[in-house]
Design a protein around this motif. Structure first.
Motif, PDB file in Angstrom:
ATOM      1  N   MET A 141      17.072  69.376 -28.817  1.00 31.40           N
ATOM      2  CA  MET A 141      17.066  67.960 -28.477  1.00 31.40           C
ATOM      3  C   MET A 141      16.460  67.152 -29.623  1.00 31.40           C
ATOM      4  SD  MET A 141      14.964  65.421 -26.271  1.00 31.40           S
ATOM      5  CE  MET A 141      13.581  66.437 -26.159  1.00 31.40           C
ATOM      6  N   THR A 142      17.120  66.059 -29.969  1.00 29.77           N
ATOM      7  CA  THR A 142      16.539  65.167 -30.973  1.00 29.77           C
ATOM      8  C   THR A 142      16.398  63.773 -30.348  1.00 29.77           C
ATOM      9  OG1 THR A 142      18.741  64.673 -31.817  1.00 29.77           O
ATOM     10  CG2 THR A 142      17.507  66.355 -32.994  1.00 29.77           C
ATOM     11  N   ILE A 183      24.903  55.476 -23.200  1.00 31.13           N
ATOM     12  CA  ILE A 183      23.607  55.066 -22.621  1.00 31.13           C
ATOM     13  C   ILE A 183      23.834  54.510 -21.214  1.00 31.13           C
ATOM     14  CG2 ILE A 183      21.729  53.376 -22.786  1.00 31.13           C
ATOM     15  CD1 ILE A 183      21.942  53.686 -25.868  1.00 31.13           C
ATOM     16  N   ALA A 184      24.828  53.649 -21.074  1.00 29.25           N
ATOM     17  CA  ALA A 184      25.096  53.061 -19.752  1.00 29.25           C
ATOM     18  C   ALA A 184      25.391  54.163 -18.731  1.00 29.25           C
ATOM     19  CB  ALA A 184      26.261  52.077 -19.850  1.00 29.25           C
ATOM     20  N   ALA A 244      17.734  60.295 -26.452  1.00 28.79           N
ATOM     21  CA  ALA A 244      17.570  61.739 -26.626  1.00 28.79           C
ATOM     22  C   ALA A 244      18.975  62.306 -26.670  1.00 28.79           C
ATOM     23  CB  ALA A 244      16.785  62.327 -25.461  1.00 28.79           C
ATOM     24  N   GLU A 245      19.195  63.180 -27.626  1.00 24.88           N
ATOM     25  CA  GLU A 245      20.540  63.720 -27.832  1.00 24.88           C
ATOM     26  C   GLU A 245      20.461  65.241 -27.842  1.00 24.88           C
ATOM     27  OE1 GLU A 245      23.774  61.927 -30.827  1.00 24.88           O
ATOM     28  OE2 GLU A 245      22.225  63.105 -31.815  1.00 24.88           O
ATOM     29  N   SER A 246      21.411  65.860 -27.172  1.00 23.63           N
ATOM     30  CA  SER A 246      21.486  67.320 -27.199  1.00 23.63           C
ATOM     31  C   SER A 246      22.944  67.709 -27.426  1.00 23.63           C
ATOM     32  CB  SER A 246      20.990  67.891 -25.868  1.00 23.63           C
ATOM     33  OG  SER A 246      21.171  69.281 -25.830  1.00 23.63           O
ATOM     34  N   ARG A 247      23.173  68.506 -28.414  1.00 21.85           N
ATOM     35  CA  ARG A 247      24.541  68.930 -28.779  1.00 21.85           C
ATOM     36  C   ARG A 247      25.474  67.736 -28.895  1.00 21.85           C
ATOM     37  NH1 ARG A 247      23.516  73.063 -24.596  1.00 21.85           N
ATOM     38  NH2 ARG A 247      22.787  74.906 -25.678  1.00 21.85           N
ATOM     39  N   GLU A 296      25.352  64.936 -27.474  1.00 20.40           N
ATOM     40  CA  GLU A 296      25.540  64.148 -26.244  1.00 20.40           C
ATOM     41  C   GLU A 296      24.245  63.390 -25.925  1.00 20.40           C
ATOM     42  OE1 GLU A 296      26.025  65.130 -21.484  1.00 20.40           O
ATOM     43  OE2 GLU A 296      25.959  66.769 -22.942  1.00 20.40           O
ATOM     44  N   VAL A 297      24.379  62.117 -25.545  1.00 13.18           N
ATOM     45  CA  VAL A 297      23.204  61.348 -25.142  1.00 13.18           C
ATOM     46  C   VAL A 297      22.782  61.829 -23.753  1.00 13.18           C
ATOM     47  CG1 VAL A 297      22.339  59.056 -24.520  1.00 13.18           C
ATOM     48  CG2 VAL A 297      23.792  59.339 -26.545  1.00 13.18           C
TER      49      VAL A 297
END
Ligand SMILES: CC(C)(COP(=O)(O)OP(=O)(O)OC[C@H]1O[C@@H](n2cnc3c(N)ncnc32)[C@H](O)[C@@H]1OP(=O)(O)O)[C@@H](O)C(=O)NCCC(=O)NCCS
Length: 174
Positions: A1-2, A14-15, A48-51, A53-54
């Motif tokens: 996660m970044t 985000i929405a 926060a983003e993982s792979r 994806e938000v």
């Protein structure tokens, strides 16, 4: 996660995360309303983003603190959302910590929010009333829902009543 700053292409993701987390579109609309308001602070809207994806989002924007004839511009955390499939993995805590670092970098003496004290007390927040800072809460919320996290540049002379900007009108009585 970044964790990184929001970018223009993130708006829809985000929405979607905010609507899924809250189970309602109102808070996603709130994010859009804050983003297009003068109170928006681009540096303090984080995802926060993982792979790729938000999976989470947090926003701190300006709000007003009224103390008689004095008006202070202060920092307000709202909303915070983590995608339901990624909750309870520390994403929300990491977003709050990251945005707090950004607030300190921007010279914030403290950050206020309205939220569940059982969650935010773990993240260094405490009731704001003893600091002389009040928030008009909805009838169902306990007084401790008005919270503050005091930062390094804390100035106890800054006190008063928080008045949210117009972007919050649509969610004011929820
Ligand atoms: C609140 C929220 C952001 C937490 O995100 P998260 O990534 O799951 O948070 P963390 O992983 O950092 O912390 C999870 C812990 O907080 C607890 N927690 C979450 N919401 C809580 C609440 N309202 N009251 C008490 N504890 C809460 C979880 O039970 C979990 O506890 P555990 O570690 O003992 O299992 C997320 O649940 C969410 O998006 N909820 C819907 C939107 C919302 O209510 N936003 C906050 C108000 S602006």
């Amino acid at each position: 996660m970044t964790i990184r700053r929001e970018r223009p292409g993130d708006r829809e993701a985000i929405a979607a995360v905010v609507a899924a987390a809250f189970g309602s579109k109102a808070e996603a609309d709130l994010v859009d309303a804050i983003r297009s308001s003068p109170e928006y602070i681009a540096e303090l809207s984080l995802v926060a983003e993982s792979r790729g994806e938000v999976i989470g989002h947090v926003m701190v924007s300006f709000t007003e603190l009224l103390d008689g004839s004095l008006r202070h511009r202060i920092f307000h955390l709202s909303p915070l959302a983590v995608s339901p499939s990624h909750q309870r993995q520390g994403v929300g805590s990491a977003l709050v910590e990251a945005v707090i670092v950004g607030c300190e970098r921007n010279g914030a003496p403290f950050v206020v929010l309205e939220g569940d004290p059982r969650y935010y007390s773990r993240l260094g927040f405490e009731p704001s009333a003893p600091h002389g800072i009040t928030i008009d809460l909805p009838a169902w919320a306990p007084p401790e829902a008005a919270q503050i996290r005091v930062l390094g540049d804390y100035d106890r002379s800054i006190r008063g009543r928080v008045v949210y900007p117009p972007a919050f009108d649509a969610v004011a009585d929820r």
